[in-house]
Design a protein around this motif. Structure first.
Motif, PDB file in Angstrom:
ATOM      1  N   LEU A  70      65.398  71.411  46.345  1.00  0.00           N
ATOM      2  CA  LEU A  70      64.376  71.040  46.825  1.00  0.00           C
ATOM      3  C   LEU A  70      63.740  69.771  46.243  1.00  0.00           C
ATOM      4  O   LEU A  70      63.682  69.772  44.941  1.00  0.00           O
ATOM      5  CB  LEU A  70      63.213  72.100  46.934  1.00  0.00           C
ATOM      6  CG  LEU A  70      61.944  71.944  47.705  1.00  0.00           C
ATOM      7  CD1 LEU A  70      62.321  71.977  49.200  1.00  0.00           C
ATOM      8  CD2 LEU A  70      61.008  72.848  47.084  1.00  0.00           C
ATOM      9  N   ASP A  71      63.832  68.699  46.645  1.00  0.00           N
ATOM     10  CA  ASP A  71      63.703  67.280  46.108  1.00  0.00           C
ATOM     11  C   ASP A  71      64.671  67.186  45.081  1.00  0.00           C
ATOM     12  O   ASP A  71      63.994  66.422  43.856  1.00  0.00           O
ATOM     13  CB  ASP A  71      62.341  67.383  45.483  1.00  0.00           C
ATOM     14  CG  ASP A  71      61.132  67.425  46.900  1.00  0.00           C
ATOM     15  OD1 ASP A  71      61.618  67.136  48.014  1.00  0.00           O
ATOM     16  OD2 ASP A  71      60.102  68.072  46.620  1.00  0.00           O
TER      17      ASP A  71
ATOM     18  N   ARG B  51      54.667  78.145  48.377  1.00  0.00           N
ATOM     19  CA  ARG B  51      53.686  77.175  48.792  1.00  0.00           C
ATOM     20  C   ARG B  51      54.023  75.901  48.727  1.00  0.00           C
ATOM     21  O   ARG B  51      53.665  74.881  49.479  1.00  0.00           O
ATOM     22  CB  ARG B  51      52.423  77.396  47.807  1.00  0.00           C
ATOM     23  CG  ARG B  51      51.731  78.561  48.022  1.00  0.00           C
ATOM     24  CD  ARG B  51      50.585  78.764  47.237  1.00  0.00           C
ATOM     25  NE  ARG B  51      49.859  80.228  47.536  1.00  0.00           N
ATOM     26  CZ  ARG B  51      48.878  80.715  46.941  1.00  0.00           C
ATOM     27  NH1 ARG B  51      48.634  80.117  45.504  1.00  0.00           N
ATOM     28  NH2 ARG B  51      48.200  81.777  47.242  1.00  0.00           N
ATOM     29  N   ALA B  52      55.244  75.437  47.981  1.00  0.00           N
ATOM     30  CA  ALA B  52      55.748  74.311  47.856  1.00  0.00           C
ATOM     31  C   ALA B  52      56.878  74.111  49.213  1.00  0.00           C
ATOM     32  O   ALA B  52      57.166  72.960  49.655  1.00  0.00           O
ATOM     33  CB  ALA B  52      56.608  74.020  46.602  1.00  0.00           C
ATOM     34  N   MET B  53      57.406  75.144  49.494  1.00  0.00           N
ATOM     35  CA  MET B  53      58.654  75.119  50.505  1.00  0.00           C
ATOM     36  C   MET B  53      57.913  75.057  51.823  1.00  0.00           C
ATOM     37  O   MET B  53      58.844  74.503  52.748  1.00  0.00           O
ATOM     38  CB  MET B  53      59.639  76.393  50.384  1.00  0.00           C
ATOM     39  CG  MET B  53      60.641  76.373  49.006  1.00  0.00           C
ATOM     40  SD  MET B  53      61.114  78.221  48.472  1.00  0.00           S
ATOM     41  CE  MET B  53      61.270  78.716  50.077  1.00  0.00           C
ATOM     42  N   ARG B  54      56.908  75.941  52.215  1.00  0.00           N
ATOM     43  CA  ARG B  54      56.518  76.149  53.577  1.00  0.00           C
ATOM     44  C   ARG B  54      56.392  74.792  54.262  1.00  0.00           C
ATOM     45  O   ARG B  54      55.924  73.849  53.996  1.00  0.00           O
ATOM     46  CB  ARG B  54      55.148  76.938  53.517  1.00  0.00           C
ATOM     47  CG  ARG B  54      54.246  76.298  52.927  1.00  0.00           C
ATOM     48  CD  ARG B  54      52.910  77.210  52.818  1.00  0.00           C
ATOM     49  NE  ARG B  54      51.826  76.580  51.841  1.00  0.00           N
ATOM     50  CZ  ARG B  54      50.756  77.240  51.649  1.00  0.00           C
ATOM     51  NH1 ARG B  54      50.631  78.488  52.053  1.00  0.00           N
ATOM     52  NH2 ARG B  54      49.708  76.609  50.953  1.00  0.00           N
ATOM     53  N   GLY B  55      56.887  74.866  55.514  1.00  0.00           N
ATOM     54  CA  GLY B  55      56.801  73.730  56.351  1.00  0.00           C
ATOM     55  C   GLY B  55      57.865  72.528  56.066  1.00  0.00           C
ATOM     56  O   GLY B  55      57.760  71.655  56.707  1.00  0.00           O
ATOM     57  N   ARG B  56      58.715  72.917  55.047  1.00  0.00           N
ATOM     58  CA  ARG B  56      59.586  72.016  54.677  1.00  0.00           C
ATOM     59  C   ARG B  56      61.125  72.040  55.019  1.00  0.00           C
ATOM     60  O   ARG B  56      61.335  73.360  55.392  1.00  0.00           O
ATOM     61  CB  ARG B  56      59.475  71.683  53.319  1.00  0.00           C
ATOM     62  CG  ARG B  56      57.646  71.115  52.940  1.00  0.00           C
ATOM     63  CD  ARG B  56      58.007  70.620  51.357  1.00  0.00           C
ATOM     64  NE  ARG B  56      58.557  69.598  51.214  1.00  0.00           N
ATOM     65  CZ  ARG B  56      59.009  69.151  50.065  1.00  0.00           C
ATOM     66  NH1 ARG B  56      58.500  70.008  48.827  1.00  0.00           N
ATOM     67  NH2 ARG B  56      59.904  68.264  49.626  1.00  0.00           N
TER      68      ARG B  56
ATOM     69  N   VAL C 113      68.138  74.230  55.167  1.00  0.00           N
ATOM     70  CA  VAL C 113      67.375  75.448  55.503  1.00  0.00           C
ATOM     71  C   VAL C 113      66.122  74.762  56.081  1.00  0.00           C
ATOM     72  O   VAL C 113      65.309  74.085  55.224  1.00  0.00           O
ATOM     73  CB  VAL C 113      67.342  76.477  54.490  1.00  0.00           C
ATOM     74  CG1 VAL C 113      66.462  77.613  55.004  1.00  0.00           C
ATOM     75  CG2 VAL C 113      68.526  76.902  54.239  1.00  0.00           C
ATOM     76  N   ARG C 114      65.571  75.209  57.180  1.00  0.00           N
ATOM     77  CA  ARG C 114      64.068  74.574  57.820  1.00  0.00           C
ATOM     78  C   ARG C 114      63.211  75.816  57.535  1.00  0.00           C
ATOM     79  O   ARG C 114      63.125  77.004  58.259  1.00  0.00           O
ATOM     80  CB  ARG C 114      64.003  74.329  59.210  1.00  0.00           C
ATOM     81  CG  ARG C 114      65.154  72.857  59.195  1.00  0.00           C
ATOM     82  CD  ARG C 114      65.108  72.387  60.613  1.00  0.00           C
ATOM     83  NE  ARG C 114      65.271  73.439  61.552  1.00  0.00           N
ATOM     84  CZ  ARG C 114      66.569  73.631  62.144  1.00  0.00           C
ATOM     85  NH1 ARG C 114      67.756  73.149  61.429  1.00  0.00           N
ATOM     86  NH2 ARG C 114      66.747  74.451  63.197  1.00  0.00           N
ATOM     87  N   PHE C 115      62.209  75.720  56.734  1.00  0.00           N
ATOM     88  CA  PHE C 115      61.187  76.859  56.487  1.00  0.00           C
ATOM     89  C   PHE C 115      60.007  76.637  57.564  1.00  0.00           C
ATOM     90  O   PHE C 115      59.580  75.745  57.721  1.00  0.00           O
ATOM     91  CB  PHE C 115      60.701  76.785  54.840  1.00  0.00           C
ATOM     92  CG  PHE C 115      61.968  76.878  53.960  1.00  0.00           C
ATOM     93  CD1 PHE C 115      62.444  78.346  53.796  1.00  0.00           C
ATOM     94  CD2 PHE C 115      62.066  75.777  53.188  1.00  0.00           C
ATOM     95  CE1 PHE C 115      63.436  78.441  52.891  1.00  0.00           C
ATOM     96  CE2 PHE C 115      63.366  76.042  52.310  1.00  0.00           C
ATOM     97  CZ  PHE C 115      63.990  77.144  52.263  1.00  0.00           C
ATOM     98  N   ALA C 116      59.564  77.934  57.708  1.00  0.00           N
ATOM     99  CA  ALA C 116      58.281  77.995  58.678  1.00  0.00           C
ATOM    100  C   ALA C 116      56.944  77.591  57.766  1.00  0.00           C
ATOM    101  O   ALA C 116      57.117  77.571  56.487  1.00  0.00           O
ATOM    102  CB  ALA C 116      58.170  79.371  59.184  1.00  0.00           C
ATOM    103  N   ASP C 117      56.062  77.082  58.438  1.00  0.00           N
ATOM    104  CA  ASP C 117      54.982  76.870  57.735  1.00  0.00           C
ATOM    105  C   ASP C 117      53.868  78.120  57.667  1.00  0.00           C
ATOM    106  O   ASP C 117      52.989  78.328  58.122  1.00  0.00           O
ATOM    107  CB  ASP C 117      54.165  75.669  58.482  1.00  0.00           C
ATOM    108  CG  ASP C 117      52.884  74.929  57.704  1.00  0.00           C
ATOM    109  OD1 ASP C 117      52.772  75.366  56.739  1.00  0.00           O
ATOM    110  OD2 ASP C 117      52.230  74.240  58.200  1.00  0.00           O
ATOM    111  N   LEU C 118      54.282  78.805  56.508  1.00  0.00           N
ATOM    112  CA  LEU C 118      53.424  80.204  56.336  1.00  0.00           C
ATOM    113  C   LEU C 118      52.044  79.943  55.782  1.00  0.00           C
ATOM    114  O   LEU C 118      51.711  79.125  54.958  1.00  0.00           O
ATOM    115  CB  LEU C 118      54.182  80.756  55.205  1.00  0.00           C
ATOM    116  CG  LEU C 118      55.232  81.681  55.759  1.00  0.00           C
ATOM    117  CD1 LEU C 118      56.523  80.898  56.352  1.00  0.00           C
ATOM    118  CD2 LEU C 118      55.812  82.501  54.558  1.00  0.00           C
TER     119      LEU C 118
END
Length: 227
Positions: free
Chosen positions: A91-92, A110-115, A148-153
């Motif tokens: 991630l980044d 919290r850093a991954m969601r929506g990303r 991997v595309r994460f949902a925006d939790l």
């Protein structure tokens, strides 16, 4: 008959192999992942994943050789191939392994969601078969990278997921074959690699050792594939 030895305690990796017709023996490596990474001074996610996969495979291979099973096989086999794997979320450009604690897992989500991130899964194969039985002596590795595309939790979804304990002990703090599957919008690449072991990747490595993939089906047998 050649037997595959999985250098991992991961039930997801074991289940993936069994569903593909391969019933491996399991030998846990006991590798101290943090110590290995620190000793080599690597921080690139891809390098970390491949380094740890190699360390695990070679650690188990060394034990098997010391026990005298390299040429004689195990459980009636005539030789073994050892596979080690390790997964790291990129991630980044930073490596994220197992969170270990609820606090870290919560921060990760919290850093991954929506990303979007990239799951780097290292594979390393060691051929311990005797040359007289077709052994190649190969020690080879390959990296599988899956987007991997994460949902925006929402915050309450993050808290509920972390409270289950599932994300604490898995690379990147997520699964696609468990409770976390609902929080992954999609993947681009090999989904098996996200579970922990890429079947196409492993097939290529087995081929480099001079063995066709279907030879491992015969080692499993009908009972071994449907336990």
């Amino acid at each position: 008959m050649t037997r595959l030895v999985l250098a991992s305690r991961s039930p997801a990796r074991l289940a993936t192999l069994r569903s593909a017709g391969v019933d491996p023996l399991v030998r846990v490596s006991g590798v101290d992942e943090d110590a290995v990474v620190a000793a080599y001074g690597v921080d690139d996610p891809a390098d970390v994943a491949l380094l740890l996969a190699r360390a695990k495979a070679e650690a188990v291979a060394s034990v098997l050789v010391a026990d005298g099973v390299d040429g004689e096989g195990v459980d009636g086999g005539t030789g073994v191939l050892v596979v080690g794997c390790d997964s790291v979320l990129d991630l980044d450009g930073l490596p994220f392994g197992k969170p270990g604690t609820a606090e870290v897992a919560r921060e990760r989500w919290r850093a991954m969601r929506g990303r979007t991130g990239v799951l780097r899964t290292g594979h390393w194969l060691v051929d311990l078969r005797d040359p007289d039985d077709g052994g190649s002596g190969a020690s080879v590795g390959e990296l599988a990278s899956t987007v991997v595309r994460f949902a925006d939790l929402a915050d309450d979804e993050v808290d509920a997921y972390v409270a289950t304990g599932e994300p604490l002990e898995v690379a990147g703090a997520f699964t696609i074959d468990g409770l976390g599957g609902a929080f992954v919008e999609g993947v681009d690449g090999d989904p098996h690699a996200v579970v922990g072991i890429g079947l196409p990747t492993l097939r290529r490595l087995v081929g480099q050792a001079g063995l066709p993939w279907h030879a491992l089906w015969a080692a499993a047998g009908p009972a071994g594939t449907r336990d």
